[in-house]
Every structure is written in structure tokens, then in C-alpha cells.
Enzyme design. Structure first.
Site, short mmCIF file in Angstrom:
data_model
loop_
_atom_site.label_atom_id
_atom_site.label_comp_id
_atom_site.label_asym_id
_atom_site.label_seq_id
_atom_site.Cartn_x
_atom_site.Cartn_y
_atom_site.Cartn_z
CB ILE A 137 -1.54 2.01 5.15
CG1 ILE A 137 -2.13 1.31 6.39
CG2 ILE A 137 -0.85 3.29 5.56
CD1 ILE A 137 -1.08 1.01 7.46
CG ASP A 138 -1.67 -0.02 -0.30
OD1 ASP A 138 -2.62 0.76 -0.51
OD2 ASP A 138 -0.57 0.05 -0.88
CE LYS A 139 -6.50 -8.60 2.44
NZ LYS A 139 -7.24 -9.49 1.52
NE ARG A 148 2.09 -1.88 -3.38
CZ ARG A 148 0.91 -2.47 -3.50
NH1 ARG A 148 -0.15 -2.00 -2.86
NH2 ARG A 148 0.79 -3.54 -4.29
#
Length: 321
Positions: free
Chosen positions: A138-140, A237
Site C-alpha cells: 500500500i502507498d506510503k 486513488r
């Protein structure tokens, strides 16, 4: 960094007539069929002291000898004593709740302080598992659940389940605009044709499907739950921005802020939210060892709770005025 693998077995009666690569995948489930095929093609698999092709048939009683090189993790990856919010752990898998701001893998400009660094400190044996056992990311700035494979068997199983789209992954998000109902975004994703660091909906992209439903509506925003069929980079997103309901705080795909007529306090809460309002709250899969369906759920973090509270309060002010 690598290590030598030495394996031996005899072809049993029930595998007679099967392709060599298929038979090895059954005999050595700790290794993927792709890895075994590479070893066959490299001449590192011998059948009765002779080299064979992946498609060649095997017969009962034949002796299999494997002496191969297994690439393990980059030896520049260093263990670091960093805090991990571990939700569950056994001999096969580890489930953790990633905080906002933590990068998953070391990379350019992020050689330390990553999830991999923390995992190698917690479980040093992960150095022998591809990508330190991390099978998805998962993104930062996204929070929530991640699964880590602690054995090769678990790694192969979880990768297979992801490819078959049987892993349960549900997210919560706060998006701009008021959604009247749930729906599905089925739009392929690929690299943006100009900015290669961004993703975009493109006809040449890979299939991507996101289901969403409404949890709560506010004056100019909506709290939603998203369920992934696929796991493309930045999928939720990009998909929500594509239907003109970008995530609050998204620095890449967010666009203009929704919020005409919001109270001053609510406007400050929205504009002050400095990351994408996205949380991986539910994760489930078939356990690699027991075969049982297992799942976990963690609540949304404090910053998202505060954002939602501000939106709820704004609704209350509007209704009472």
C-alpha cells in the site's frame, strides 16, 4: 546474494505421464512453478542424471536431483529496530497495520526506515523469502493491513490467491463530492503517457476493477468503502479521481478541493488533511497451511476519524441553522 538449494525425490506412481514442471510443482510446493521452470531450463534439474525440458513427461521411479541457486534479498537491505503494529502472526504469515508515512520497500532515497527494514529485524529469516515476504503493498501515506509471507509455501499460496482475485481487500476513503449511490469502476490502468510516476486510465493499461459503496454522505464529501478485485498501483486513488470524486488530501490525483459553503472549522480540517484519506481496513484470504478462510479488520486511524468528525459536525451545523 544467493544460496545453493539441494533437493532430491523419486517420481511417485500417481505422477506418471505428467509434465516435468507440473510434477515438480507438486513435489516441491515451497517453490513456485515459475522458479522450478527456470531451474529446469538452466540445467539445474536432473532426471535420472539427464537434463530434460519443462514439457517432457516423467515416469514412476525416476530420480529427481535439483542443485540450484536461489536468489535472496539484496544484501544492502539492513535490519532496523522499528516499531511494527502486528495484528496477527504464526509460523506462516504475519499481518500488520502500517502507519501513514512508512515506505514499504527500500528504494531510491529510502534505504532506511522502511517496512522491510523493520521486518528483517523482527524476523531475520525473511531475508530468504522474495521481497522479504511482502506480496502486496500500500502507498506510503495509506494506512492499514498488509500480509507478509514467512515461508516460501505461504509466499506461493498468497501470490496465487492474489492472481486468482480471491484475497479480500476492503478500504475506507473520504472523497470529494456527494455520491448518491455505490457503483463499480471498471477501467484499465497504466502509466501516465507524460508523467511516468503517475498512473492513469488508459486503453493500453491492465484490467482494474474497484467496487465502492456509500457509508455516509456529508455536505460536499462522502465516506465510502471500496473493495478491490485487482490490485493495481494507486488503483482506488486513480479510479475515484476518474469519476470526479478524488480522495481528500491526495497530493497527486486530488485536484481542486470540494467544499463550497463549508464551515470554517470544517474547511480547515479538509485543507489541513495532508495525505490521501485512504485506509486498508479489511484483509482476508485462505490460510496457506490450514486452508481455512481467515480475515482481520482494523479501525480507521485517528486523523481520518477526526476528518470524518469534522464533516459530521459541519452537517449538524447546517441542519440546525
Amino acid at each position: 546474494m544467493s544460496e545453493t538449494i539441494k533437493l532430491h525425490c523419486e517420481i511417485p506412481d500417481e505422477l506418471t505421464g505428467m509434465r516435468l514442471d507440473q510434477a515438480l510443482a507438486q513435489l516441491f510446493p515451497d517453490y513456485s512453478r515459475g522458479q522450478l521452470t527456470k531451474w529446469i531450463k538452466a540445467g539445474e534439474v536432473m532426471v535420472d542424471n539427464t537434463q530434460r525440458r519443462p514439457r517432457d513427461k516423467v515416469h514412476s521411479g525416476e530420480q529427481i536431483q535439483i542443485r540450484a541457486t536461489l536468489q535472496v534479498q539484496d544484501d544492502h537491505w539492513q535490519a532496523e529496530a522499528l516499531h511494527l503494529d502486528i495484528v496477527y502472526e504464526d509460523e506462516e504469515v504475519l499481518i500488520l497495520n502500517k502507519p501513514a508515512g512508512m515506505v514499504v520497500h527500500p528504494g531510491a532515497g529510502n534505504h532506511q526506515g522502511t517496512l522491510v527494514n523493520a521486518l528483517l529485524n523482527h524476523a531475520p529469516s525473511l531475508i530468504h523469502i522474495p521481497r522479504a515476504g511482502i506480496v502486496h503493498r500500500i502507498d506510503k501515506q495509506t494506512t492499514g493491513l498488509l500480509m507478509v509471507a514467512k515461508t516460501l509455501r505461504a509466499h506461493n499460496s498468497l501470490i496465487g490467491q492474489l492472481q486468482e482475485r480471491t484475497v479480500l481487500r476492503e478500504y475506507q476513503a473520504v472523497v470529494g463530492g456527494v455520491l448518491t449511490a455505490g457503483g463499480t469502476v471498471d477501467a484499465p490502468l497504466g502509466r501516465h503517457h507524460i508523467d511516468r510516476k503517475r498512473m492513469a486510465v488508459t486503453d493500453s493499461g491492465k484490467p482494474a476493477v474497484t467496487h465502492y459503496r456509500v457509508i455516509e454522505r456529508f455536505r460536499a464529501h462522502t465516506h465510502i468503502r471500496c473493495k478491490l478485485e485487482t490490485g493495481r498501483t494507486h488503483q482506488i486513488r486513480v479510479h475515484m479521481a476518474y469519476i470526479r470524486h478524488p480522495l481528500v488530501g491526495d497530493p497527486v490525483y486530488g485536484g481542486r478541493m470540494h467544499g463550497k459553503g463549508l464551515s470554517e472549522a470544517c474547511r480547515e480540517a479538509v485543507t489541513g488533511f495532508r495525505r490521501q484519506a485512504l485506509h486498508a481496513g479489511v484483509l482476508g484470504f485462505e490460510h496457506p497451511a490450514s486452508g481455512e478462510l481467515v480475515s482481520w479488520e482494523v479501525p480507521i486511524p485517528d486523523d481520518m476519524q477526526q476528518l470524518i468528525h469534522a464533516l459530521q459536525t459541519d452537517m449538524t451545523i447546517t441542519e440546525s441553522s
